[in-house]
Scaffold this motif. Structure first.
Motif, PDB file in Angstrom:
ATOM      1  N   GLY A 219      17.155  11.503  38.222  1.00  0.00           N
ATOM      2  CA  GLY A 219      17.233  11.359  39.413  1.00  0.00           C
ATOM      3  C   GLY A 219      18.692  10.667  39.861  1.00  0.00           C
ATOM      4  N   ALA A 220      18.789  10.067  41.068  1.00  0.00           N
ATOM      5  CA  ALA A 220      19.908   9.571  41.491  1.00  0.00           C
ATOM      6  C   ALA A 220      20.141   8.219  40.808  1.00  0.00           C
ATOM      7  N   VAL A 221      21.325   7.882  40.327  1.00  0.00           N
ATOM      8  CA  VAL A 221      21.434   6.537  39.733  1.00  0.00           C
ATOM      9  C   VAL A 221      20.807   5.393  40.372  1.00  0.00           C
ATOM     10  N   GLU A 222      20.999   5.400  41.923  1.00  0.00           N
ATOM     11  CA  GLU A 222      20.516   4.004  42.544  1.00  0.00           C
ATOM     12  C   GLU A 222      19.037   4.086  42.631  1.00  0.00           C
ATOM     13  N   ARG A 223      18.370   5.209  42.446  1.00  0.00           N
ATOM     14  CA  ARG A 223      16.869   5.300  42.409  1.00  0.00           C
ATOM     15  C   ARG A 223      16.382   5.132  40.809  1.00  0.00           C
ATOM     16  N   VAL A 224      17.097   5.597  39.926  1.00  0.00           N
ATOM     17  CA  VAL A 224      16.615   5.710  38.420  1.00  0.00           C
ATOM     18  C   VAL A 224      16.980   4.262  37.836  1.00  0.00           C
ATOM     19  N   CYS A 225      18.220   3.639  38.298  1.00  0.00           N
ATOM     20  CA  CYS A 225      18.698   2.245  37.716  1.00  0.00           C
ATOM     21  C   CYS A 225      18.520   1.048  38.535  1.00  0.00           C
ATOM     22  N   ALA A 226      18.265  -0.064  38.279  1.00  0.00           N
ATOM     23  CA  ALA A 226      18.371  -1.312  38.869  1.00  0.00           C
ATOM     24  C   ALA A 226      19.070  -2.323  38.165  1.00  0.00           C
ATOM     25  N   ASP A 227      19.893  -2.739  38.649  1.00  0.00           N
ATOM     26  CA  ASP A 227      20.801  -4.246  38.060  1.00  0.00           C
ATOM     27  C   ASP A 227      21.540  -3.556  37.026  1.00  0.00           C
ATOM     28  N   GLY A 228      22.069  -2.523  37.260  1.00  0.00           N
ATOM     29  CA  GLY A 228      22.808  -1.612  35.878  1.00  0.00           C
ATOM     30  C   GLY A 228      22.158  -1.283  34.668  1.00  0.00           C
ATOM     31  N   ALA A 229      20.494  -1.197  34.855  1.00  0.00           N
ATOM     32  CA  ALA A 229      20.050  -0.774  33.513  1.00  0.00           C
ATOM     33  C   ALA A 229      18.913   0.275  34.427  1.00  0.00           C
ATOM     34  N   LEU A 230      18.476   1.023  33.442  1.00  0.00           N
ATOM     35  CA  LEU A 230      17.176   1.792  33.781  1.00  0.00           C
ATOM     36  C   LEU A 230      16.144   1.070  34.094  1.00  0.00           C
ATOM     37  N   ARG A 231      15.334   1.638  35.096  1.00  0.00           N
ATOM     38  CA  ARG A 231      14.150   0.723  35.752  1.00  0.00           C
ATOM     39  C   ARG A 231      13.126   0.814  34.314  1.00  0.00           C
ATOM     40  N   SER A 232      12.600  -0.301  33.954  1.00  0.00           N
ATOM     41  CA  SER A 232      11.712  -0.193  32.956  1.00  0.00           C
ATOM     42  C   SER A 232      10.391   0.324  33.537  1.00  0.00           C
ATOM     43  N   ASP A 233       9.818   0.405  34.612  1.00  0.00           N
ATOM     44  CA  ASP A 233       8.640   1.207  34.866  1.00  0.00           C
ATOM     45  C   ASP A 233       8.799   2.572  34.562  1.00  0.00           C
ATOM     46  N   LEU A 234       9.914   3.207  34.949  1.00  0.00           N
ATOM     47  CA  LEU A 234      10.067   4.681  34.905  1.00  0.00           C
ATOM     48  C   LEU A 234      10.307   4.876  33.208  1.00  0.00           C
ATOM     49  N   VAL A 235      10.814   4.013  32.593  1.00  0.00           N
ATOM     50  CA  VAL A 235      10.866   4.205  31.149  1.00  0.00           C
ATOM     51  C   VAL A 235       9.463   4.117  30.634  1.00  0.00           C
ATOM     52  N   ALA A 236       8.493   3.266  31.140  1.00  0.00           N
ATOM     53  CA  ALA A 236       7.061   3.122  30.572  1.00  0.00           C
ATOM     54  C   ALA A 236       6.361   4.478  30.952  1.00  0.00           C
TER      55      ALA A 236
END
Length: 254
Positions: A219-236
């Motif tokens: 997805g778009a970086v602004e949705r998949v990442c937060a504060d410069g890192a991949l969102r932990s909930d999406l990784v999980a």
């Protein structure tokens, strides 16, 4: 009636012959069984051997089916079972993440997309089943390269093309990326393949605990990442999906 290619018919007959009966057959056995001259049979066998479809025992000189043919057969069965087992779980992942979901397998020097679930919104999207993605830069490709020896060999020996300023192409640096993927059980692609796009993927294993594919979201970086890192909930969520598909394939708990 459509014309057939005689040499291919003969090659197919040889493979069927080797697939049944004795484990290994000599040149004379093969030639006489198929009604071919020894020279003709030997030429076909040599070609099949070069392609990995036939192997010759060094001691006896006899022939048997090669690993490449067995790999192709297993790949056919694995891919169809993999997709069937993943349908429900990938749909769930798309709904929970709000992003597109991809299921990929190693094919030649890349990642073949065998299943694609659209992002659950009204945006215009293109089905990518059958598309080839690079091994070295995508999250799916990195996961497969980290866990699948065949994929690792392909990416290590092949050309690693630069797609964006973030693409990792040096072999030593790339091996570090794969080490990290193995250590944490997932891989990422943040604008390494496409500008403005981020992905995360995890491996899928079968009942033999062998890697048979990878599943991930994009997805778009602004949705998949937060504060410069991949969102932990999406990784999980991606890792949970990969584990669920693996369990359905008989891999048990990871």
């Amino acid at each position: 009636m459509a014309r057939t290619i005689q040499s291919l018919e003969r090659a197919a007959a040889m493979l069927r012959l080797l697939a049944g009966g004795e484990r290994r057959l000599g040149l004379s056995d093969i030639a006489s069984s198929l009604g071919l001259a020894k020279g003709t049979a030997h030429g076909i066998l040599r070609t099949l051997q070069q392609e990995g479809f036939v192997e010759q025992d060094a001691a006896s000189g006899r022939y048997q089916l090669g690993a490449e043919l067995l790999r192709l057969g297993n790949s056919y069965l694995d891919v169809h079972e993999l997709r069937a087992r993943a349908l429900v779980w990938t749909d769930d992942l798309a709904r929970s993440s709000g992003e597109s979901v991809y299921l990929g397998v190693v094919h030649q020097q890349g990642v073949l997309i065998v299943h694609h679930v659209f992002r659950p919104d009204d945006s215009r999207q293109v089905l990518e089943v059958g598309a080839m993605h690079p091994l070295h830069s995508t999250a799916l490709g990195k996961v497969l390269s980290a866990y699948d020896p065949v994929a690792h060999t392909e990416v290590a020996e092949g050309k690693r093309e630069v797609f964006t300023p973030r693409t990792v192409t040096g072999l030593a640096e790339f091996e570090e990326v794969l080490d990290l993927a193995r250590a944490r059980g997932w891989a990422a692609d943040v604008e390494e393949t496409w500008e403005g796009v981020a992905s995360v993927a995890a491996p899928v294993h079968d009942r033999r605990r062998m890697p048979v594919g990878a599943v991930g979201i994009t997805g778009a970086v602004e949705r998949v990442c937060a504060d410069g890192a991949l969102r932990s909930d999406l990784v999980a969520a991606v890792r949970d999906c990969a584990r669920a598909v693996s369990r359905d394939l008989g891999a048990g708990r990871f």
